[in-house]
Design a protein around this motif. Structure first.
Motif, PDB file in Angstrom:
ATOM      1  N   GLU A  24       0.844  -1.199   0.000  1.00 11.26           N
ATOM      2  CA  GLU A  24       0.000   0.000   0.000  1.00 11.26           C
ATOM      3  C   GLU A  24       0.872   1.240   0.000  1.00 11.26           C
ATOM      4  O   GLU A  24       1.599   1.499   0.961  1.00 11.26           O
ATOM      5  CB  GLU A  24      -0.905  -0.027   1.234  1.00 11.26           C
ATOM      6  N   PRO A  25       0.859   2.038  -1.063  1.00 12.94           N
ATOM      7  CA  PRO A  25       1.707   3.235  -1.105  1.00 12.94           C
ATOM      8  C   PRO A  25       1.194   4.384  -0.240  1.00 12.94           C
ATOM      9  O   PRO A  25       1.948   5.331   0.015  1.00 12.94           O
ATOM     10  CB  PRO A  25       1.701   3.617  -2.585  1.00 12.94           C
ATOM     11  N   HIS A  26      -0.042   4.305   0.202  1.00 13.77           N
ATOM     12  CA  HIS A  26      -0.599   5.356   1.063  1.00 13.77           C
ATOM     13  C   HIS A  26      -1.430   4.691   2.164  1.00 13.77           C
ATOM     14  O   HIS A  26      -2.610   4.378   1.956  1.00 13.77           O
ATOM     15  CB  HIS A  26      -1.451   6.337   0.255  1.00 13.77           C
ATOM     16  N   GLY A  76       6.114   2.544   6.797  1.00 10.63           N
ATOM     17  CA  GLY A  76       5.994   3.890   6.261  1.00 10.63           C
ATOM     18  C   GLY A  76       5.422   4.787   7.345  1.00 10.63           C
ATOM     19  O   GLY A  76       5.706   4.598   8.527  1.00 10.63           O
ATOM     20  N   PRO A  82       0.009  11.973   3.775  1.00  8.03           N
ATOM     21  CA  PRO A  82      -0.044  11.916   2.315  1.00  8.03           C
ATOM     22  C   PRO A  82       1.150  12.561   1.614  1.00  8.03           C
ATOM     23  O   PRO A  82       1.207  12.566   0.382  1.00  8.03           O
ATOM     24  CB  PRO A  82      -1.336  12.673   1.985  1.00  8.03           C
ATOM     25  N   THR A  83       2.119  13.061   2.383  1.00  9.39           N
ATOM     26  CA  THR A  83       3.249  13.747   1.753  1.00  9.39           C
ATOM     27  C   THR A  83       4.353  12.796   1.327  1.00  9.39           C
ATOM     28  O   THR A  83       5.312  13.222   0.679  1.00  9.39           O
ATOM     29  CB  THR A  83       3.850  14.798   2.707  1.00  9.39           C
ATOM     30  N   ASP A  84       4.250  11.514   1.706  1.00 13.36           N
ATOM     31  CA  ASP A  84       5.295  10.560   1.324  1.00 13.36           C
ATOM     32  C   ASP A  84       4.660   9.304   0.748  1.00 13.36           C
ATOM     33  O   ASP A  84       3.446   9.182   0.657  1.00 13.36           O
ATOM     34  CB  ASP A  84       6.198  10.225   2.519  1.00 13.36           C
ATOM     35  N   THR A  85       5.505   8.377   0.337  1.00 14.53           N
ATOM     36  CA  THR A  85       5.051   7.105  -0.216  1.00 14.53           C
ATOM     37  C   THR A  85       5.429   5.981   0.741  1.00 14.53           C
ATOM     38  O   THR A  85       6.592   5.876   1.152  1.00 14.53           O
ATOM     39  CB  THR A  85       5.680   6.839  -1.601  1.00 14.53           C
ATOM     40  N   ASP A  86       4.467   5.169   1.111  1.00 16.28           N
ATOM     41  CA  ASP A  86       4.685   4.054   2.031  1.00 16.28           C
ATOM     42  C   ASP A  86       4.891   2.756   1.257  1.00 16.28           C
ATOM     43  O   ASP A  86       4.643   2.674   0.049  1.00 16.28           O
ATOM     44  CB  ASP A  86       3.469   3.905   2.955  1.00 16.28           C
ATOM     45  N   ARG A  87       5.313   1.727   1.986  1.00 12.69           N
ATOM     46  CA  ARG A  87       5.468   0.398   1.388  1.00 12.69           C
ATOM     47  C   ARG A  87       4.275  -0.494   1.688  1.00 12.69           C
ATOM     48  O   ARG A  87       3.980  -1.399   0.925  1.00 12.69           O
ATOM     49  CB  ARG A  87       6.777  -0.239   1.879  1.00 12.69           C
ATOM     50  N   TYR A 112      -6.225  12.421   3.539  1.00 11.47           N
ATOM     51  CA  TYR A 112      -6.808  11.411   2.665  1.00 11.47           C
ATOM     52  C   TYR A 112      -8.339  11.467   2.739  1.00 11.47           C
ATOM     53  O   TYR A 112      -8.920  11.705   3.797  1.00 11.47           O
ATOM     54  CB  TYR A 112      -6.354  10.008   3.078  1.00 11.47           C
TER      55      TYR A 112
END
Length: 318
Positions: free
Chosen positions: A79-81, A155, A160-165, A212
């Motif tokens: 999940e990137p977010h 993450g 929402p300012t970064d990208t998670d794994r 989000y």
């Protein structure tokens, strides 16, 4: 009535062989206890409708283990977010992105449990007396006594300012709690099967004022371990099987065949107002050994030592 994949696909339900843990598994949400090294990953989750539907955007997979006290479940969700909002136990967790467990400890497709969890480690557990299509009801006050869960976010949560794994989940369900809804002895012994499925609800999102938010008007995605063929997790006959053994033997096939007949019976009754006593009326090829008993309000299907009734209750005659 929603479109359903051909009932023959019921025979292709997924199957997982659960490793036995040597000692209790420590839960951190990371699946980093060495015990997990002996458990293989499941097949990746697919759309709830099956292989003909679009492939999920993000990977989801799970593991299972067991000992005399617990059924252990671990899941990894790409999940990137990663975001979640619900913090109160027994909230309707699928209003957030979530991970869900459905377990029928005696495999009769009645009296089964559901557990949902979000990235904040907020849970919702409920009991279904029977599937919604057979009248339910859901008992929201039911609790999985002794349940333990843990979540790890790879993450940053709700940023929402970064990208998670992604995020991962560990769950320990006491057999003692499942025994309350099972007409069988638990914990299982080597060679036993248990009917189970897993779902991931995923909402498309947008970022508004630095937060989000679900995209208005977009339905959720439903990604599952064993496909249902219809957007309805409450078809327990379509769930997969976990086998408590080191051998990869197959689950019994008779239940899938009986549910194929049951689906045809439901369609027939919807059109004609009564159950059918003849296979040819149901549009099915002959099924050797099948027996159908009906009255105005009663249906019982028999195949080998398996039985299925009008409430979709499945049992085995010893």
């Amino acid at each position: 009535m929603p479109a359903i994949e051909p009932a023959a696909k019921l025979a292709l339900q997924r199957h997982y062989v659960a490793a036995r843990a040597d000692r209790p598994v420590a839960l951190s949400g990371r699946l980093d206890d060495p015990q997990w090294g002996g458990a293989g990953w499941s097949d990746e989750f697919v759309d709830i409708l099956g292989s003909h539907a679009p492939k999920p955007r993000f990977r989801t997979r799970m593991k299972m283990m067991w000992d005399d006290e617990h059924l252990y479940i671990g899941a990894e969700l790409e999940e990137p977010h990663v975001w979640a909002t619900l913090t109160e136990h027994d909230s309707v967790i699928f209003h957030d992105n979530d991970f869900e467990v459905f377990v029928d400890p005696d495999g009769d497709c009645q009296l089964y449990g559901e557990l949902e969890i979000n990235a904040l480690n907020t849970t919702w557990d409920l009991l279904l007396v029977k599937p919604y299509r057979a009248g339910g009801p859901a008992i929201n006050g039911w609790e999985i006594k002794g349940l333990r869960t843990a979540v790890h976010v790879d993450g940053t949560l709700n940023d929402p300012t970064d990208t998670d794994r992604g995020w991962s989940v560990e769950i320990a369900i006491p057999w003692a709690s499942l025994s309350e809804i099972a007409h069988r002895n638990l914990p299982p012994k080597a060679g036993d099967f248990l009917r189970i499925n897993f779902s991931r609800v995923q909402w498309e999102h947008e970022i508004v004022d630095g937060k989000y938010r679900k995209v208005p008007g977009r339905p959720e995605d439903n990604w599952v371990w064993s496909p249902q063929g219809v957007v309805d997790m409450h078809r327990p006959e379509r769930w997969g099987w976990v086998h408590f053994s080191s051998s990869a033997s197959e689950p019994p096939r008779e239940p899938a065949t009986l549910f194929e007949v049951y689906e045809a019976q439901r369609l027939f009754r919807g059109h004609h107002g009564h159950w059918s006593s003849r296979e040819e009326e149901l549009g099915l090829a002959p099924i050797p050994g099948l027996r159908i008993e009906t009255t105005a309000s009663f249906l019982e299907l028999s195949l080998g030592d398996w039985r299925l009734d009008h409430d979709s209750r499945l049992w085995r005659v010893s």
